[in-house]
Design a protein around this motif. Structure first.
Motif, PDB file in Angstrom:
ATOM      1  N   LEU A 263      16.470  23.302  49.106  1.00  0.00           N
ATOM      2  CA  LEU A 263      16.050  24.698  49.212  1.00  0.00           C
ATOM      3  C   LEU A 263      17.268  25.609  49.370  1.00  0.00           C
ATOM      4  O   LEU A 263      17.344  26.673  48.729  1.00  0.00           O
ATOM      5  N   SER A 264      18.214  25.204  50.214  1.00  0.00           N
ATOM      6  CA  SER A 264      19.430  26.002  50.380  1.00  0.00           C
ATOM      7  C   SER A 264      20.197  26.109  49.067  1.00  0.00           C
ATOM      8  O   SER A 264      20.744  27.167  48.744  1.00  0.00           O
ATOM      9  N   LEU A 265      20.216  25.001  48.306  1.00  0.00           N
ATOM     10  CA  LEU A 265      20.909  25.028  47.019  1.00  0.00           C
ATOM     11  C   LEU A 265      20.241  26.000  46.062  1.00  0.00           C
ATOM     12  O   LEU A 265      20.917  26.784  45.388  1.00  0.00           O
ATOM     13  N   ARG A 266      18.891  25.967  46.008  1.00  0.00           N
ATOM     14  CA  ARG A 266      18.191  26.898  45.113  1.00  0.00           C
ATOM     15  C   ARG A 266      18.437  28.348  45.517  1.00  0.00           C
ATOM     16  O   ARG A 266      18.651  29.225  44.663  1.00  0.00           O
ATOM     17  N   ARG A 267      18.412  28.616  46.830  1.00  0.00           N
ATOM     18  CA  ARG A 267      18.665  29.986  47.276  1.00  0.00           C
ATOM     19  C   ARG A 267      20.089  30.419  46.965  1.00  0.00           C
ATOM     20  O   ARG A 267      20.327  31.558  46.540  1.00  0.00           O
ATOM     21  N   ALA A 268      21.038  29.504  47.158  1.00  0.00           N
ATOM     22  CA  ALA A 268      22.431  29.833  46.834  1.00  0.00           C
ATOM     23  C   ALA A 268      22.589  30.098  45.344  1.00  0.00           C
ATOM     24  O   ALA A 268      23.327  31.013  44.943  1.00  0.00           O
ATOM     25  N   GLU A 269      21.897  29.314  44.516  1.00  0.00           N
ATOM     26  CA  GLU A 269      21.971  29.548  43.068  1.00  0.00           C
ATOM     27  C   GLU A 269      21.381  30.896  42.702  1.00  0.00           C
ATOM     28  O   GLU A 269      21.909  31.605  41.832  1.00  0.00           O
ATOM     29  N   GLN A 270      20.276  31.279  43.376  1.00  0.00           N
ATOM     30  CA  GLN A 270      19.687  32.589  43.109  1.00  0.00           C
ATOM     31  C   GLN A 270      20.642  33.707  43.518  1.00  0.00           C
ATOM     32  O   GLN A 270      20.815  34.689  42.772  1.00  0.00           O
ATOM     33  N   ARG A 271      21.252  33.573  44.708  1.00  0.00           N
ATOM     34  CA  ARG A 271      22.221  34.597  45.135  1.00  0.00           C
ATOM     35  C   ARG A 271      23.411  34.651  44.184  1.00  0.00           C
ATOM     36  O   ARG A 271      23.931  35.727  43.874  1.00  0.00           O
ATOM     37  N   ARG A 272      23.857  33.474  43.728  1.00  0.00           N
ATOM     38  CA  ARG A 272      24.969  33.449  42.782  1.00  0.00           C
ATOM     39  C   ARG A 272      24.609  34.170  41.496  1.00  0.00           C
ATOM     40  O   ARG A 272      25.412  34.949  40.941  1.00  0.00           O
ATOM     41  N   ASP A 273      23.374  33.932  40.987  1.00  0.00           N
ATOM     42  CA  ASP A 273      22.950  34.587  39.748  1.00  0.00           C
ATOM     43  C   ASP A 273      22.882  36.101  39.928  1.00  0.00           C
ATOM     44  O   ASP A 273      23.299  36.861  39.038  1.00  0.00           O
ATOM     45  N   ARG A 274      22.346  36.531  41.102  1.00  0.00           N
ATOM     46  CA  ARG A 274      22.292  37.985  41.338  1.00  0.00           C
ATOM     47  C   ARG A 274      23.691  38.578  41.446  1.00  0.00           C
ATOM     48  O   ARG A 274      23.961  39.669  40.937  1.00  0.00           O
ATOM     49  N   ALA A 275      24.589  37.853  42.107  1.00  0.00           N
ATOM     50  CA  ALA A 275      25.965  38.350  42.221  1.00  0.00           C
ATOM     51  C   ALA A 275      26.625  38.446  40.845  1.00  0.00           C
ATOM     52  O   ALA A 275      27.363  39.393  40.565  1.00  0.00           O
ATOM     53  N   ARG A 276      26.363  37.448  39.983  1.00  0.00           N
ATOM     54  CA  ARG A 276      26.921  37.511  38.636  1.00  0.00           C
ATOM     55  C   ARG A 276      26.389  38.710  37.878  1.00  0.00           C
ATOM     56  O   ARG A 276      27.142  39.398  37.160  1.00  0.00           O
ATOM     57  N   GLU A 277      25.089  38.991  38.026  1.00  0.00           N
ATOM     58  CA  GLU A 277      24.528  40.167  37.362  1.00  0.00           C
ATOM     59  C   GLU A 277      25.170  41.447  37.879  1.00  0.00           C
ATOM     60  O   GLU A 277      25.471  42.369  37.092  1.00  0.00           O
ATOM     61  N   THR A 278      25.377  41.508  39.199  1.00  0.00           N
ATOM     62  CA  THR A 278      26.024  42.692  39.776  1.00  0.00           C
ATOM     63  C   THR A 278      27.443  42.853  39.248  1.00  0.00           C
ATOM     64  O   THR A 278      27.874  43.953  38.895  1.00  0.00           O
ATOM     65  N   VAL A 279      28.174  41.733  39.194  1.00  0.00           N
ATOM     66  CA  VAL A 279      29.543  41.784  38.673  1.00  0.00           C
ATOM     67  C   VAL A 279      29.554  42.203  37.218  1.00  0.00           C
ATOM     68  O   VAL A 279      30.372  43.040  36.790  1.00  0.00           O
ATOM     69  N   ASN A 280      28.652  41.627  36.424  1.00  0.00           N
ATOM     70  CA  ASN A 280      28.588  41.997  35.005  1.00  0.00           C
ATOM     71  C   ASN A 280      28.279  43.479  34.846  1.00  0.00           C
ATOM     72  O   ASN A 280      28.871  44.168  34.000  1.00  0.00           O
ATOM     73  N   SER A 281      27.321  44.001  35.644  1.00  0.00           N
ATOM     74  CA  SER A 281      26.979  45.420  35.569  1.00  0.00           C
ATOM     75  C   SER A 281      28.156  46.287  35.992  1.00  0.00           C
ATOM     76  O   SER A 281      28.460  47.308  35.354  1.00  0.00           O
ATOM     77  N   ALA A 282      28.847  45.860  37.063  1.00  0.00           N
ATOM     78  CA  ALA A 282      30.006  46.637  37.513  1.00  0.00           C
ATOM     79  C   ALA A 282      31.119  46.620  36.470  1.00  0.00           C
ATOM     80  O   ALA A 282      31.785  47.642  36.240  1.00  0.00           O
ATOM     81  N   GLU A 283      31.333  45.446  35.852  1.00  0.00           N
ATOM     82  CA  GLU A 283      32.353  45.377  34.809  1.00  0.00           C
ATOM     83  C   GLU A 283      32.000  46.277  33.627  1.00  0.00           C
ATOM     84  O   GLU A 283      32.884  46.915  33.039  1.00  0.00           O
ATOM     85  N   GLU A 284      30.692  46.351  33.290  1.00  0.00           N
ATOM     86  CA  GLU A 284      30.272  47.220  32.185  1.00  0.00           C
ATOM     87  C   GLU A 284      30.508  48.686  32.545  1.00  0.00           C
ATOM     88  O   GLU A 284      31.005  49.477  31.717  1.00  0.00           O
ATOM     89  N   ARG A 285      30.153  49.045  33.799  1.00  0.00           N
ATOM     90  CA  ARG A 285      30.409  50.439  34.229  1.00  0.00           C
ATOM     91  C   ARG A 285      31.907  50.735  34.260  1.00  0.00           C
ATOM     92  O   ARG A 285      32.343  51.835  33.916  1.00  0.00           O
ATOM     93  N   LEU A 286      32.702  49.733  34.675  1.00  0.00           N
ATOM     94  CA  LEU A 286      34.146  49.933  34.713  1.00  0.00           C
ATOM     95  C   LEU A 286      34.696  50.142  33.300  1.00  0.00           C
ATOM     96  O   LEU A 286      35.557  51.012  33.085  1.00  0.00           O
ATOM     97  N   ARG A 287      34.202  49.341  32.355  1.00  0.00           N
ATOM     98  CA  ARG A 287      34.654  49.538  30.964  1.00  0.00           C
ATOM     99  C   ARG A 287      34.277  50.927  30.462  1.00  0.00           C
ATOM    100  O   ARG A 287      35.079  51.624  29.808  1.00  0.00           O
ATOM    101  N   THR A 288      33.070  51.395  30.765  1.00  0.00           N
ATOM    102  CA  THR A 288      32.636  52.723  30.342  1.00  0.00           C
ATOM    103  C   THR A 288      33.503  53.810  30.991  1.00  0.00           C
ATOM    104  O   THR A 288      33.900  54.790  30.344  1.00  0.00           O
ATOM    105  N   ALA A 289      33.799  53.621  32.286  1.00  0.00           N
ATOM    106  CA  ALA A 289      34.638  54.601  32.987  1.00  0.00           C
ATOM    107  C   ALA A 289      36.045  54.639  32.395  1.00  0.00           C
ATOM    108  O   ALA A 289      36.647  55.715  32.243  1.00  0.00           O
ATOM    109  N   HIS A 290      36.595  53.458  32.051  1.00  0.00           N
ATOM    110  CA  HIS A 290      37.923  53.426  31.413  1.00  0.00           C
ATOM    111  C   HIS A 290      37.901  54.152  30.074  1.00  0.00           C
ATOM    112  O   HIS A 290      38.839  54.907  29.737  1.00  0.00           O
ATOM    113  N   GLU A 291      36.842  53.936  29.310  1.00  0.00           N
ATOM    114  CA  GLU A 291      36.747  54.637  28.029  1.00  0.00           C
ATOM    115  C   GLU A 291      36.655  56.135  28.227  1.00  0.00           C
ATOM    116  O   GLU A 291      37.301  56.920  27.510  1.00  0.00           O
TER     117      GLU A 291
END
Length: 336
Positions: A263-291
């Motif tokens: 159960l802890s592993l599944r929850r950690a994987e879910q948090r990891r996936d959400r963190a990756r989505e947040t990072v991807n979204s932030a990187e996209e906003r950063l690219r837009t801001a740089h442009e």
């Protein structure tokens, strides 16, 4: 220095005998090393998935033949490919060594109980035995599935049969503990099944009127001996029950810990996936801001360039205006 005597009674402290001793030691070490390497190869073979067993066996046997170890090659080549159920049983003892050790201890206690307890005692222990066998067989099926080999219901029943045999027979327990089963094991007929516990060996009790003792002393001694036997049996039953309860409790604790870890592993994987989505979204906003920053900087440079050009035009116009004013003043003074 102490000197040994040779078979001919001569002193063996000379150089020839002293040189022979390291050779014998080296040969002994080489033999031990070879035996150890064969055992390592066998352990490797029975740890491999069933589909890889034969290719690995042939490869290891060929390597031994090439090295001149014909007996090792023969022994390796003689190994049998394990059935899927036997492989799952081997996988269980290799992947869960602590639970396997406790299971072997329970088997030893049950075999002792079978030799000494009555049918009621064995019937009480059998319920715990069934639960533990069922739980371990499920673990074997889960391990096999995780390794990419799903057990059929028939194969899982073979695993259960092997585990029951391990509880019933000490030789089978040793085979299973080595992790090199090639086929499933079948419980011996003399070990009672759960449905036949009513026929388990019981303490012999006299039926009908007992013969009159020759003396009260003999009767008292016989009664004391019977009471002592019953006392020993009760103590053995109590120890067997304690061992079975400890094994079952440890199994439950292990299963609970495993479930919690999963159960802890599944929850950690879910948090990891959400963190990756947040990072991807932030990187996209950063690219837009740089442009956007690059676009604004270009506009700033263009505006600055236009400002410099306009300033130069103003300076030229001012110079021209001053020149024109002075000319007008000169002409006006002449006319006046």
């Amino acid at each position: 220095m102490e000197r040994r005597r040779s078979g001919h009674g001569r002193d063996t402290g000379g150089h020839d005998t002293e040189k022979a001793e390291p050779v014998e030691t080296a040969q002994t070490a080489q033999t031990a090393e070879t035996a150890e390497s064969v055992e390592a190869v066998l352990s490797e073979l029975y740890s491999a998935p069933p589909g890889e067993f034969v290719p690995r066996r042939e490869e290891r046997a060929a390597a031994a033949r090439t090295a001149g170890r014909k007996e090792d090659a023969r022994r390796i080549h003689a190994t049998r490919r394990p059935t899927l159920a036997a492989w799952a049983a081997n996988l269980l003892t290799r992947s869960r060594p602590e639970e396997a050790r406790r299971f072997l201890e329970l088997g030893q206690a049950l075999r002792e109980a079978h030799r000494t307890l009555d049918a009621a005692g064995l019937r009480e222990l059998s319920a715990q035995r069934r639960r533990i066998v069922a739980a371990l067989s499920r673990q074997a099926a889960e391990l096999a599935s995780e390794a990419g080999h799903r057990l059929s219901p028939a194969a899982q029943r073979e695993v259960e049969s092997t585990l029951r045999t391990v509880l019933a027979d000490s030789g089978a327990a040793d085979e299973w503990a080595a992790g090199r089963l090639a086929v499933s094991l079948v419980p011996p007929s003399e070990f009672p099944a759960d449905s036949a516990l009513g026929a388990a060996p019981a303490a012999a009790e006299p039926r009908g009127p007992a013969p009159r003792p020759k003396s009260s002393r003999r009767a008292s001694a016989a009664g004391d001996e019977l009471a002592e036997r019953r006392g020993r049996r009760r103590e053995e039953l109590a120890r067997a029950r304690q061992q079975a309860e400890r094994a079952e409790r440890r199994l439950r604790d292990g299963q609970a810990a495993k479930a919690e870890a999963e159960l802890s592993l599944r929850r950690a994987e879910q948090r990891r996936d959400r963190a990756r989505e947040t990072v991807n979204s932030a990187e996209e906003r950063l690219r837009t801001a740089h442009e956007e920053l690059g676009r604004v900087e270009r506009e700033h440079r263009e505006a600055a360039e236009r400002g410099r050009g306009a300033a130069e035009e103003v300076t030229a116009a001012e110079q021209e205006s001053r020149t024109a004013s002075r000319r007008v003043d000169r002409l006006a003074s002449r006319v006046g």
